[in-house]
Write a protein that holds these residues in place. Sequence first.
Motif, mmCIF file in Angstrom:
data_model
loop_
_atom_site.group_PDB
_atom_site.id
_atom_site.type_symbol
_atom_site.label_atom_id
_atom_site.label_comp_id
_atom_site.label_asym_id
_atom_site.label_seq_id
_atom_site.Cartn_x
_atom_site.Cartn_y
_atom_site.Cartn_z
ATOM 1 N N GLN A 1 0.799 -1.220 0.000
ATOM 2 C CA GLN A 1 0.000 0.000 0.000
ATOM 3 C C GLN A 1 0.833 1.271 0.000
ATOM 4 O O GLN A 1 0.390 2.312 -0.472
ATOM 5 C CB GLN A 1 -0.906 0.013 1.239
ATOM 6 C CG GLN A 1 -1.930 -1.097 1.271
ATOM 7 C CD GLN A 1 -2.761 -1.062 2.539
ATOM 8 O OE1 GLN A 1 -2.269 -0.688 3.597
ATOM 9 N NE2 GLN A 1 -4.014 -1.442 2.431
ATOM 10 N N LYS A 2 2.039 1.213 0.553
ATOM 11 C CA LYS A 2 2.818 2.431 0.762
ATOM 12 C C LYS A 2 3.631 2.781 -0.481
ATOM 13 O O LYS A 2 4.455 1.990 -0.938
ATOM 14 C CB LYS A 2 3.758 2.245 1.951
ATOM 15 C CG LYS A 2 4.497 3.510 2.346
ATOM 16 C CD LYS A 2 5.357 3.271 3.580
ATOM 17 C CE LYS A 2 6.097 4.540 3.981
ATOM 18 N NZ LYS A 2 6.942 4.322 5.186
ATOM 19 N N PRO A 3 3.430 3.962 -1.067
ATOM 20 C CA PRO A 3 4.197 4.357 -2.251
ATOM 21 C C PRO A 3 5.685 4.529 -1.910
ATOM 22 O O PRO A 3 6.035 5.053 -0.858
ATOM 23 C CB PRO A 3 3.576 5.702 -2.648
ATOM 24 C CG PRO A 3 2.241 5.735 -1.985
ATOM 25 C CD PRO A 3 2.417 4.976 -0.708
ATOM 26 N N THR A 4 6.519 4.041 -2.803
ATOM 27 C CA THR A 4 7.962 4.212 -2.665
ATOM 28 C C THR A 4 8.531 4.565 -4.032
ATOM 29 O O THR A 4 7.832 4.512 -5.049
ATOM 30 C CB THR A 4 8.641 2.923 -2.165
ATOM 31 O OG1 THR A 4 8.508 1.906 -3.171
ATOM 32 C CG2 THR A 4 8.034 2.427 -0.862
ATOM 33 N N GLU A 5 9.813 4.891 -4.066
ATOM 34 C CA GLU A 5 10.454 5.191 -5.344
ATOM 35 C C GLU A 5 10.365 3.984 -6.282
ATOM 36 O O GLU A 5 10.136 4.122 -7.478
ATOM 37 C CB GLU A 5 11.919 5.566 -5.124
ATOM 38 C CG GLU A 5 12.668 5.873 -6.423
ATOM 39 C CD GLU A 5 14.132 6.186 -6.190
ATOM 40 O OE1 GLU A 5 14.898 6.186 -7.168
ATOM 41 O OE2 GLU A 5 14.502 6.428 -5.025
ATOM 42 N N GLU A 6 10.520 2.770 -5.716
ATOM 43 C CA GLU A 6 10.525 1.560 -6.545
ATOM 44 C C GLU A 6 9.145 1.204 -7.081
ATOM 45 O O GLU A 6 9.026 0.474 -8.060
ATOM 46 C CB GLU A 6 11.087 0.377 -5.748
ATOM 47 C CG GLU A 6 12.588 0.436 -5.500
ATOM 48 C CD GLU A 6 12.951 1.440 -4.416
ATOM 49 O OE1 GLU A 6 12.054 1.788 -3.609
ATOM 50 O OE2 GLU A 6 14.116 1.868 -4.380
ATOM 51 N N THR A 7 8.066 1.693 -6.429
ATOM 52 C CA THR A 7 6.720 1.401 -6.930
ATOM 53 C C THR A 7 6.206 2.495 -7.858
ATOM 54 O O THR A 7 5.206 2.298 -8.541
ATOM 55 C CB THR A 7 5.721 1.215 -5.770
ATOM 56 O OG1 THR A 7 5.699 2.397 -4.967
ATOM 57 C CG2 THR A 7 6.102 0.030 -4.912
ATOM 58 N N HIS A 8 6.850 3.640 -7.863
ATOM 59 C CA HIS A 8 6.423 4.737 -8.733
ATOM 60 C C HIS A 8 6.630 4.332 -10.193
ATOM 61 O O HIS A 8 7.678 3.823 -10.573
ATOM 62 C CB HIS A 8 7.221 6.002 -8.410
ATOM 63 C CG HIS A 8 6.594 7.250 -8.946
ATOM 64 N ND1 HIS A 8 6.505 7.521 -10.293
ATOM 65 C CD2 HIS A 8 6.002 8.305 -8.312
ATOM 66 C CE1 HIS A 8 5.899 8.682 -10.468
ATOM 67 N NE2 HIS A 8 5.588 9.188 -9.280
ATOM 68 N N TYR A 9 5.602 4.563 -11.012
ATOM 69 C CA TYR A 9 5.672 4.040 -12.379
ATOM 70 C C TYR A 9 6.753 4.719 -13.221
ATOM 71 O O TYR A 9 7.262 4.132 -14.161
ATOM 72 C CB TYR A 9 4.317 4.157 -13.083
ATOM 73 C CG TYR A 9 4.176 3.133 -14.183
ATOM 74 C CD1 TYR A 9 4.061 1.790 -13.883
ATOM 75 C CD2 TYR A 9 4.194 3.510 -15.516
ATOM 76 C CE1 TYR A 9 3.960 0.839 -14.875
ATOM 77 C CE2 TYR A 9 4.088 2.568 -16.527
ATOM 78 C CZ TYR A 9 3.969 1.235 -16.196
ATOM 79 O OH TYR A 9 3.889 0.289 -17.177
ATOM 80 N N SER A 10 7.115 5.944 -12.859
ATOM 81 C CA SER A 10 8.194 6.588 -13.609
ATOM 82 C C SER A 10 9.521 5.867 -13.407
ATOM 83 O O SER A 10 10.408 5.922 -14.265
ATOM 84 C CB SER A 10 8.336 8.057 -13.181
ATOM 85 O OG SER A 10 8.685 8.138 -11.813
ATOM 86 N N HIS A 11 9.649 5.172 -12.286
ATOM 87 C CA HIS A 11 10.845 4.364 -12.035
ATOM 88 C C HIS A 11 10.739 3.003 -12.710
ATOM 89 O O HIS A 11 11.718 2.482 -13.249
ATOM 90 C CB HIS A 11 11.050 4.178 -10.522
ATOM 91 C CG HIS A 11 12.179 3.266 -10.161
ATOM 92 N ND1 HIS A 11 13.491 3.687 -10.127
ATOM 93 C CD2 HIS A 11 12.199 1.950 -9.826
ATOM 94 C CE1 HIS A 11 14.268 2.677 -9.787
ATOM 95 N NE2 HIS A 11 13.513 1.616 -9.590
ATOM 96 N N ARG A 12 9.537 2.424 -12.726
ATOM 97 C CA ARG A 12 9.378 1.051 -13.217
ATOM 98 C C ARG A 12 9.225 0.975 -14.737
ATOM 99 O O ARG A 12 9.527 -0.059 -15.331
ATOM 100 C CB ARG A 12 8.180 0.399 -12.529
ATOM 101 C CG ARG A 12 8.407 0.213 -11.042
ATOM 102 C CD ARG A 12 7.217 -0.421 -10.352
ATOM 103 N NE ARG A 12 7.157 -1.849 -10.589
ATOM 104 C CZ ARG A 12 7.054 -2.746 -9.614
ATOM 105 N NH1 ARG A 12 7.042 -2.376 -8.356
ATOM 106 N NH2 ARG A 12 6.976 -4.026 -9.897
ATOM 107 N N ALA A 13 8.742 2.030 -15.367
ATOM 108 C CA ALA A 13 8.549 1.991 -16.816
ATOM 109 C C ALA A 13 9.884 1.769 -17.519
ATOM 110 O O ALA A 13 10.896 2.396 -17.191
ATOM 111 C CB ALA A 13 7.908 3.290 -17.301
#
Length: 255
Positions: free
Chosen positions: A100-112
């Motif tokens: 549930q908690k947003p992190t840098e690794e879950t942010h889509y700009s990082h994962r795309a």
Amino acid sequence: VLFLCMGHGMSAQFLERHPVPASVRIIDLSHDFRLKSNAGDFVYGLPELNRERIRGAWHVANPGCFATAIELGLLPLAKSGLLPAHVSVFGITGATGAGQKPTEETHYSHRAQNLSVYKVFSHQHLAEIREILAGLDEDVQADIAFVPVRGCHARGIMVNAVFASERDLSEIRSMYAACYEGHPFTVMSDEPVYLKQVVNTNYCFVHVEQQDRNVLVTSVIDNLLKGASGQAVQNMNLMFGLEETAGLGLKASYF
């Protein structure tokens, strides 16, 4: 029925502070009651394993998303006493599978356009996976080398389990088909499987292939449905004597 959909560790605290009437059934989606050591009267909510126990349960612990995909990929082997001493597992999950908690690794700009491994050999779902599989085959310690991967897609889990076996492919496939006969949401596929077949559904598709002694079992689920809320509804249906598939007639994003 009360669904507990809070973060890990919060369900147990909530129930300590807020006693729930005995007439209310509980389905918990956190990891608080999945392990035998702290389960109390909670039944592990994997219908393909515990359907009859779930029917009579008042409290159910919904399995984790990676745990669901891995267990459904290996359950037939464990039930038949044929789970190898060592299994290598590579699993990839979408951005919505990271809590549930947003992190840098879950942010889509990082994962795309990006892939990365995390919690190598130490993912929190391994404890419940090992406990479930070892409980079905006491001769095997369920040594699973699991490498989770952050995918660049929004939702869906693909798990690839690799092990060595002297049995031929037709025998292994027959074992899997027999294990999942009568279970409406776990489907054996003769062809390789992919995420779009299951995203937005409560299905798990499983495919087995073999080259020489090497066996690959691939399982795919939607981490938000069969890996979470969909399986919770499936468990609710069983607990209340409803049709197991009620409310879950969902179409895949690709069909």
